[in-house]
Design a protein around this motif. Structure first.
Motif, mmCIF file in Angstrom:
data_model
loop_
_atom_site.group_PDB
_atom_site.id
_atom_site.type_symbol
_atom_site.label_atom_id
_atom_site.label_comp_id
_atom_site.label_asym_id
_atom_site.label_seq_id
_atom_site.Cartn_x
_atom_site.Cartn_y
_atom_site.Cartn_z
ATOM 1 N N ILE A 63 0.835 -1.198 0.000
ATOM 2 C CA ILE A 63 0.000 0.000 0.000
ATOM 3 C C ILE A 63 0.876 1.256 0.000
ATOM 4 N N GLN A 64 0.468 2.258 -0.785
ATOM 5 C CA GLN A 64 1.225 3.500 -0.882
ATOM 6 C C GLN A 64 0.278 4.684 -0.757
ATOM 7 N N TYR A 65 0.839 5.823 -0.358
ATOM 8 C CA TYR A 65 0.047 7.040 -0.227
ATOM 9 C C TYR A 65 -0.536 7.437 -1.588
ATOM 10 N N GLY A 66 -1.768 7.912 -1.569
ATOM 11 C CA GLY A 66 -2.385 8.401 -2.790
ATOM 12 C C GLY A 66 -2.937 7.326 -3.696
ATOM 13 N N GLN A 67 -3.036 6.083 -3.207
ATOM 14 C CA GLN A 67 -3.557 4.993 -4.036
ATOM 15 C C GLN A 67 -4.817 4.395 -3.415
ATOM 16 N N ASP A 68 -5.699 5.259 -2.924
ATOM 17 C CA ASP A 68 -6.899 4.785 -2.227
ATOM 18 C C ASP A 68 -7.770 3.907 -3.114
ATOM 19 N N ASN A 69 -7.850 4.207 -4.422
ATOM 20 C CA ASN A 69 -8.703 3.424 -5.312
ATOM 21 C C ASN A 69 -8.101 2.057 -5.642
ATOM 22 N N LEU A 70 -6.809 1.903 -5.374
ATOM 23 C CA LEU A 70 -6.154 0.631 -5.656
ATOM 24 C C LEU A 70 -6.342 -0.374 -4.517
ATOM 25 N N VAL A 71 -6.508 0.126 -3.302
ATOM 26 C CA VAL A 71 -6.588 -0.752 -2.125
ATOM 27 C C VAL A 71 -7.721 -1.766 -2.226
ATOM 28 N N PRO A 72 -8.963 -1.370 -2.620
ATOM 29 C CA PRO A 72 -10.027 -2.376 -2.717
ATOM 30 C C PRO A 72 -9.712 -3.478 -3.722
ATOM 31 N N LEU A 73 -9.019 -3.132 -4.814
ATOM 32 C CA LEU A 73 -8.651 -4.132 -5.808
ATOM 33 C C LEU A 73 -7.655 -5.124 -5.229
ATOM 34 N N MET A 74 -6.663 -4.618 -4.517
ATOM 35 C CA MET A 74 -5.643 -5.474 -3.920
ATOM 36 C C MET A 74 -6.259 -6.432 -2.908
ATOM 37 N N ARG A 75 -7.151 -5.904 -2.077
ATOM 38 C CA ARG A 75 -7.774 -6.736 -1.039
ATOM 39 C C ARG A 75 -8.708 -7.765 -1.661
ATOM 40 N N ALA A 76 -9.458 -7.355 -2.676
ATOM 41 C CA ALA A 76 -10.377 -8.292 -3.323
ATOM 42 C C ALA A 76 -9.610 -9.426 -3.991
ATOM 43 N N SER A 77 -8.517 -9.090 -4.656
ATOM 44 C CA SER A 77 -7.733 -10.130 -5.333
ATOM 45 C C SER A 77 -7.078 -11.070 -4.337
ATOM 46 N N MET A 78 -6.581 -10.516 -3.227
ATOM 47 C CA MET A 78 -5.980 -11.349 -2.192
ATOM 48 C C MET A 78 -6.989 -12.358 -1.657
ATOM 49 N N ALA A 79 -8.240 -11.926 -1.500
ATOM 50 C CA ALA A 79 -9.271 -12.821 -0.990
ATOM 51 C C ALA A 79 -9.595 -13.939 -1.982
ATOM 52 N N LEU A 80 -9.412 -13.672 -3.272
ATOM 53 C CA LEU A 80 -9.711 -14.673 -4.302
ATOM 54 C C LEU A 80 -8.570 -15.656 -4.527
ATOM 55 N N TYR A 81 -7.362 -15.316 -4.092
ATOM 56 C CA TYR A 81 -6.186 -16.117 -4.427
ATOM 57 C C TYR A 81 -6.241 -17.559 -3.908
ATOM 58 N N PRO A 82 -6.588 -17.798 -2.636
ATOM 59 C CA PRO A 82 -6.576 -19.191 -2.171
ATOM 60 C C PRO A 82 -7.444 -20.116 -3.015
#
Length: 372
Positions: A63-82
């Protein structure tokens, strides 16, 4: 049988995926798993950014500053990985290189410690599970870490996958599912409503309006002496005089060393980049000096102006565009595959997300969002 008693059988449409990095292969897997005949086109499968990537599945650490719209994508993909990993393993019978080892973020000096604590506060505010730990506890977790580091944070929920191993498993699974591979360069005739363009930087050749830029990064693979294996058991991410560096352990005992980033047109690695990796890596994990170099590479990641991917449907050809995943291509693969399959088939349920989440993602990743 009377006409009213007949049931029609819908044959799934044939689909095409251009690009055989992890995003393209996983998209083909989602389509083939749902019964679609699939052709994958790539002159050199798994030879681009996926081949050189470290494979960290780290929505908290990345996670990096100024990337608020990217965070939901990262979390959603992480949840789908297993689920993706489990299905690929079952379909292929091959190892996937998936490890749930967690991440430790290390600060080399006092200034880096302040950076680490500020980042931890930001991660906490975003709802991430991050724990600042003492250097004494750090040494208990990872004895190979240099004794002079100034601070550390533990992120247990960040995982990793070996892209080369996972890519091989995906290709094996796809062949067992009857997917056809054509090792050639795609042509304009291959574009169309049932095609997914997942060729990374190469997508701009077919769609010049895409605002893609190459972001290069050196990466090294090191063999650890048997007497020192495992060198580390967590992914080690560090700041050394504010420069990022990471050491990623693999299941076979080797490690990956990386984190340089440069934006120029120099495709091949630089001596300065390699020197920086070695210097900073050894400062955090001195045992790296005893390792041997098995591979040095440079991957070109497809960056975009706002660091968000480009996912949507081309208005002229009907081709589904899926590119621009930049530094998060491996992490976002699970979500990218579901979105690509959903756009091709018209079935939003493929994503595993509710309609509001899908619409939000497609709005923020629309390839035409800079056109006005």
């Amino acid at each position: 049988m009377p006409p009213e008693e007949r049931t029609s059988v819908v044959t799934p449409a044939a689909c095409c995926v251009i690009g055989a990095g992890l995003v393209g292969l996983a998209t083909a897997f989602e389509l083939a798993s749902r019964g679609h005949p699939v052709t994958v086109i790539d002159p050199e499968p798994m030879s681009g950014a996926s081949h050189h990537a470290a494979g960290m599945l780290a929505p908290a650490a990345e996670i990096q500053y100024g990337q608020d719209n990217l965070v939901p994508l990262m979390r959603a993909s992480m949840a789908l990985y297993p689920d993706l990993v489990q299905r690929v393993a079952a379909a292929s019978g091959c190892p996937t290189g998936y490890l749930t080892c967690g991440t430790i973020v290390v600060a080399a000096d006092g200034a880096d410690r302040r950076h680490l604590r500020e980042l931890a506060d930001f991660q906490h505010a975003a709802g991430m599970d991050v724990e600042v730990v003492t250097t004494r506890y750090l040494r208990q977790l990872e004895p190979a870490i240099a004794p002079v580091v100034a601070g550390a944070a533990l992120i247990p929920g960040d995982h990793q996958i070996d892209p080369r191993v996972f890519g091989a498993a995906l290709m094996c699974a796809l062949k067992k599912l009857g997917v056809r591979f054509e090792e050639r360069k795609a042509t304009p005739d291959d574009l169309g409503p049932k095609t997914v363009m997942a060729a990374g930087l190469g997508a701009a050749e077919y769609f010049p309006f895409l605002p893609l830029r190459p972001v290069w990064g050196e990466i090294m693979r090191l063999d650890v002496p048997d007497a020192m294996t495992p060198l580390v058991t967590h992914v080690i991410r560090g700041f050394v005089e504010d420069r990022p560096v990471y050491v990623v352990p693999r299941g076979n005992g080797s490690v990956v060393l990386g984190a340089t980033s440069r934006e120029n047109h120099r495709k091949w690695g630089s001596l300065g980049g390699v020197y920086q990796l070695l210097r900073d890596g050894i400062r955090l994990v001195p045992g790296l000096e005893e390792c041997s170099i098995s591979d040095i590479g440079t991957g070109g990641r497809p960056g975009t102006p706002d660091d968000l991917p480009l996912v949507g449907t081309d208005t002229a050809t009907g081709t589904v565009i899926s590119t621009g995943y930049f530094r998060h291509g491996i992490l976002l693969t699970a979500l990218a595959a579901r979105l690509g399959a959903a756009l091709v088939t018209g079935d939003r349920h493929v994503t595993g997300l509710d309609d509001r989440a899908v619409e939000s993602i497609l709005t923020h990743t629309d390839p035409y969002r800079w056109s006005n």
